[in-house]
Scaffold this active site. Structure first.
Site, mmCIF file in Angstrom:
data_model
loop_
_atom_site.group_PDB
_atom_site.id
_atom_site.type_symbol
_atom_site.label_atom_id
_atom_site.label_comp_id
_atom_site.label_asym_id
_atom_site.label_seq_id
_atom_site.Cartn_x
_atom_site.Cartn_y
_atom_site.Cartn_z
ATOM 1 N N GLY A 140 0.661 -1.333 -0.036
ATOM 2 C CA GLY A 140 0.031 -0.146 -0.040
ATOM 3 C C GLY A 140 0.705 1.374 -0.011
ATOM 4 O O GLY A 140 0.117 2.364 0.046
ATOM 5 N N ASP A 170 -5.461 -5.734 -5.762
ATOM 6 C CA ASP A 170 -4.461 -6.385 -5.470
ATOM 7 C C ASP A 170 -4.835 -8.001 -5.415
ATOM 8 O O ASP A 170 -6.236 -8.200 -4.808
ATOM 9 C CB ASP A 170 -3.613 -6.084 -4.551
ATOM 10 N N TRP A 211 2.264 2.980 -2.456
ATOM 11 C CA TRP A 211 1.847 3.918 -3.783
ATOM 12 C C TRP A 211 0.491 4.387 -3.166
ATOM 13 O O TRP A 211 0.157 5.608 -3.664
ATOM 14 C CB TRP A 211 1.941 2.767 -5.067
ATOM 15 N N LYS A 214 5.646 -1.094 -14.033
ATOM 16 C CA LYS A 214 6.974 -1.734 -13.758
ATOM 17 C C LYS A 214 7.003 -2.769 -14.918
ATOM 18 O O LYS A 214 6.066 -3.594 -15.024
ATOM 19 C CB LYS A 214 7.093 -1.983 -12.439
ATOM 20 N N ASP A 250 2.556 -1.403 -10.324
ATOM 21 C CA ASP A 250 3.809 -1.894 -9.644
ATOM 22 C C ASP A 250 3.778 -3.424 -9.892
ATOM 23 O O ASP A 250 4.377 -3.969 -8.817
ATOM 24 C CB ASP A 250 4.116 -1.247 -8.378
ATOM 25 N N ASP A 303 -7.948 -10.452 -8.866
ATOM 26 C CA ASP A 303 -6.823 -10.823 -10.021
ATOM 27 C C ASP A 303 -7.238 -9.887 -11.137
ATOM 28 O O ASP A 303 -8.231 -9.859 -11.514
ATOM 29 C CB ASP A 303 -7.046 -12.232 -10.444
HETATM 30 C C1 LIG Z 1 5.727 -4.965 -5.641
HETATM 31 S S1 LIG Z 1 4.040 -5.230 -5.182
HETATM 32 C C2 LIG Z 1 3.515 -3.808 -4.969
HETATM 33 C C3 LIG Z 1 3.790 -2.759 -4.182
HETATM 34 C C4 LIG Z 1 3.150 -1.542 -3.985
HETATM 35 N N1 LIG Z 1 3.180 -0.696 -5.275
HETATM 36 C C5 LIG Z 1 3.516 -0.692 -2.811
HETATM 37 O O1 LIG Z 1 4.055 0.280 -2.973
HETATM 38 O O2 LIG Z 1 2.968 -1.048 -1.649
HETATM 39 C C6 LIG Z 1 3.380 -6.271 -6.372
HETATM 40 C C7 LIG Z 1 2.138 -6.652 -6.145
HETATM 41 O O3 LIG Z 1 1.469 -7.088 -7.379
HETATM 42 C C8 LIG Z 1 0.365 -8.143 -7.091
HETATM 43 N N2 LIG Z 1 -0.166 -8.754 -8.270
HETATM 44 C C9 LIG Z 1 0.818 -9.527 -9.003
HETATM 45 N N3 LIG Z 1 0.052 -10.164 -10.182
HETATM 46 C C10 LIG Z 1 -1.073 -9.632 -9.876
HETATM 47 C C11 LIG Z 1 -2.588 -9.855 -10.427
HETATM 48 N N4 LIG Z 1 -2.637 -10.718 -11.467
HETATM 49 N N5 LIG Z 1 -3.716 -9.144 -10.002
HETATM 50 C C12 LIG Z 1 -3.619 -8.227 -8.815
HETATM 51 N N6 LIG Z 1 -2.315 -7.908 -8.466
HETATM 52 C C13 LIG Z 1 -1.305 -8.788 -8.643
HETATM 53 C C14 LIG Z 1 1.146 -8.712 -6.061
HETATM 54 O O4 LIG Z 1 0.037 -9.462 -5.223
HETATM 55 C C15 LIG Z 1 1.793 -7.624 -5.213
HETATM 56 O O5 LIG Z 1 1.230 -7.376 -4.172
#
Ligand SMILES: C[S@@+](CC[C@H](N)C(=O)[O-])C[C@H]1O[C@@H](n2cnc3c(N)ncnc32)[C@H](O)[C@@H]1O
Length: 191
Positions: free
Chosen positions: A49, A69, A51, A147, A107, A87
């Site tokens: 969280g 997420d 961002w 990203k 991200d 998802d």
């Molecule tokens: C690096 S973290 C994000 C960090 C966030 N920007 C922060 O600042 O707190 C990447 C996130 O992408 C999510 N993610 C990956 N594939 C996903 C999908 N298919 N649908 C939703 N979220 C996804 C993961 O669950 C993870 O929490």
């Protein structure tokens, strides 16, 4: 999410952010002025969280931030933030969002296997999905930040961005570890 315990990790703790990733968004925002007061922002892959925390401040009380997420966001968030656990490949965006966003952020990171080509393709699939979501739910002239992973399908992804955005930038923030293959792709001025 794996946390790197470096300068940015401790700075995030001190500044009240839940993850060090916030400084990547902050740096890109300070350089390209992505977020403004009253903006409506969609944050794809928003957990844990940081961002959301940053975007909520930038858009102010009259703005709105929506996060999505796979994982729960357990953080207490300001009133202008809402979060959906889903998802992004299954979520019915068309049914849920009937007016467009000013900015879409991603991200998102895939579950990595250690096999470079597989991980690069998975990361690319997330970016292509973000690009597709933005094609329907981002305002004309809006901004998309994702990203991505360097190598493999990255150049094709960049070309796909160029078809949909007047200006496309590739940026590696200082807080992104040098050894990491992550890189940010920014689409400005959606056509
Ligand atoms: C690096 S973290 C994000 C960090 C966030 N920007 C922060 O600042 O707190 C990447 C996130 O992408 C999510 N993610 C990956 N594939 C996903 C999908 N298919 N649908 C939703 N979220 C996804 C993961 O669950 C993870 O929490």
């Amino acid at each position: 999410m794996k946390q790197i315990q470096d300068h940015y990790f401790y700075k995030a703790k001190k500044d009240g952010y839940v993850a060090r990733s916030v400084y990547k968004l902050q740096e890109i925002d300070q350089k390209y002025h992505l977020l403004a007061k009253r903006n409506r922002v969609l944050d794809l892959g928003c957990s844990p969280g940081s961002w959301l925390q940053y975007a909520a401040k930038q858009v102010g009380k009259k703005g709105e931030v929506v996060g999505i997420d796979l994982s729960v966001v357990s953080l207490k968030l300001p009133e202008n933030v809402s979060v959906v656990q889903a998802d992004i490949f299954d979520y019915p965006f068309q049914e849920e969002f009937d007016y467009p966003f000013d900015v879409i952020l991603s991200d998102m990171a895939p579950k990595t296997t250690g096999v470079k080509s597989v991980d690069a393709q998975r990361a690319c699939n997330l970016c292509e999905r973000a690009l597709h979501i933005a094609s329907h739910h981002l305002k004309p002239a809006g901004v998309l930040l994702v990203k991505a992973f360097q190598g493999g399908p990255f150049e094709q992804l960049r070309r796909n961005f160029q078809q949909q955005y007047s200006r496309v930038k590739v940026y590696k923030p200082k807080s992104s570890r040098q050894e990491s293959v992550e890189i940010f792709l920014l689409g400005l001025q959606k056509k």
